[in-house]
Design an enzyme around this catalytic site. Sequence first.
Site, mmCIF file in Angstrom:
data_model
loop_
_atom_site.group_PDB
_atom_site.id
_atom_site.type_symbol
_atom_site.label_atom_id
_atom_site.label_comp_id
_atom_site.label_asym_id
_atom_site.label_seq_id
_atom_site.Cartn_x
_atom_site.Cartn_y
_atom_site.Cartn_z
ATOM 1 N N ASN A 13 0.860 -1.216 0.161
ATOM 2 C CA ASN A 13 0.079 0.165 0.029
ATOM 3 C C ASN A 13 0.875 1.339 -0.155
ATOM 4 O OD1 ASN A 13 -2.569 1.046 2.478
ATOM 5 N ND2 ASN A 13 -2.493 1.692 0.200
ATOM 6 N N CYS A 77 -5.065 5.408 8.537
ATOM 7 C CA CYS A 77 -4.614 4.539 7.420
ATOM 8 C C CYS A 77 -3.673 3.714 8.387
ATOM 9 C CB CYS A 77 -4.048 5.429 6.595
ATOM 10 S SG CYS A 77 -3.302 4.457 5.217
ATOM 11 N N GLY A 78 -3.974 2.623 8.405
ATOM 12 C CA GLY A 78 -3.017 1.820 9.239
ATOM 13 C C GLY A 78 -1.511 1.277 8.786
ATOM 14 N N ASN A 165 -12.099 4.243 10.245
ATOM 15 C CA ASN A 165 -12.352 4.354 8.880
ATOM 16 C C ASN A 165 -13.762 3.667 8.759
ATOM 17 O OD1 ASN A 165 -10.659 5.951 8.327
ATOM 18 N ND2 ASN A 165 -9.484 4.618 7.093
ATOM 19 N N GLU A 219 -10.775 -0.156 -1.334
ATOM 20 C CA GLU A 219 -10.899 0.921 -0.617
ATOM 21 C C GLU A 219 -11.203 2.164 -1.257
ATOM 22 O OE1 GLU A 219 -6.816 3.275 2.024
ATOM 23 O OE2 GLU A 219 -6.567 1.497 0.514
ATOM 24 N N ARG A 220 -12.314 2.845 -0.186
ATOM 25 C CA ARG A 220 -12.951 4.007 -0.778
ATOM 26 C C ARG A 220 -11.882 5.302 -0.843
ATOM 27 N NH1 ARG A 220 -15.754 7.519 4.374
ATOM 28 N NH2 ARG A 220 -13.629 7.371 4.903
ATOM 29 N N CYS A 228 -5.010 -2.814 2.801
ATOM 30 C CA CYS A 228 -5.526 -1.663 3.555
ATOM 31 C C CYS A 228 -5.233 -1.901 4.863
ATOM 32 C CB CYS A 228 -6.775 -1.409 3.222
ATOM 33 S SG CYS A 228 -7.720 -0.252 4.424
ATOM 34 N N GLY A 229 -4.398 -1.173 5.851
ATOM 35 C CA GLY A 229 -4.189 -1.541 7.244
ATOM 36 C C GLY A 229 -5.401 -1.575 7.957
ATOM 37 N N THR A 230 -6.425 -0.583 8.163
ATOM 38 C CA THR A 230 -7.541 -0.853 8.870
ATOM 39 C C THR A 230 -8.573 -1.731 8.537
ATOM 40 O OG1 THR A 230 -8.616 0.965 7.492
ATOM 41 C CG2 THR A 230 -7.581 1.862 9.586
#
Length: 327
Positions: A13, A77-78, A165, A219-220, A228-230
């Site tokens: 990412n 953002c993780g 998020n 991812e939005r 995507c971390g979260t």
Amino acid sequence: MQIDVLKCHGSGNDFLLIDELTNRYSFTEQERAGLARLLCNRESDLGADGILYIMDSSHADGRMRIFNADGSEASMCGNGLRLVARYICEMKQKKEAIIETMKADLKVSKQEEIFPDVATYQVEISPVSFKLSDLPLQLPQESLRNETIPELTEEVAFTALAVPNPHIVAIVEKAQLDSNLQKDLSQIVNGPNKWFPDGVNVSFVNWLKPGHIYVRTFERGVGFTNACGTAMSASSLVTCLNDLNDFEKPINVYNNGGKVQCVVHQNDNKYWIDLIGNATYVYQAVVEVDLAKQSFVVSSQTKFTEQKAYEKLQAEVQTFLNTEMKG
């Protein structure tokens, strides 16, 4: 204007990191969004999922703001936070720090390498909420846990949560991963729709075996991303709630960009997740930007050598997935 950028990634990412803390840039809000749209364009000489802006904080070691490639701002953002964690910790010569984000001050720390020669950091993912109003998701109920949204689809059941998020997470079979279902649903809920006025991140999770899951996320503001971390944190929590994995035990989370580890914590009805993974630097660059003309030129670029070690991790992950995701 002349801007120093650092190209970096967490689990593939990728981001452009801009240090407003020491460089003392004076961007307007419109310029931050405009820079994200311009510099993150994949058809340009840079390209990224978003821009990480590191800023001063009145009470923490630093502040992170994240702008997606479409110019929208994300609350967290993780994967990006791991990169900011490394940057701040190395700058201040610390092994632990507190980073201010939009919704919370979060603990970060340097960790043992997840793979040889891969810089590794742990970040806190919180707060967690299952209230639909916190996403928001407009349904006549307070929460959505392992339920279908019949008007959207009856093929998969979703759990909705904000971390902070907004995410909807479905546990699926490989056949559903291989279909167009996730893409079709994601485009609906991230376009004009009656359920998610602000859009939502959509994750499909394939449980491989105890302590091992595969996660793919639309991812939005970005689209399908390597990781995507979260989303990986939210997905890990959902598998624990469904008794597929255990609280307080490491979960190996595989993605198209590599892998991370998540540890899900529970105290009464409060949840939080430790997200552990790489923080890899790719190159430094100096960029001459003309926002009025919507153009930029990379005037210099210096590459790091860290990506080679991460590519070995990716190769190992791919071998594992080729074995575990058959059928």
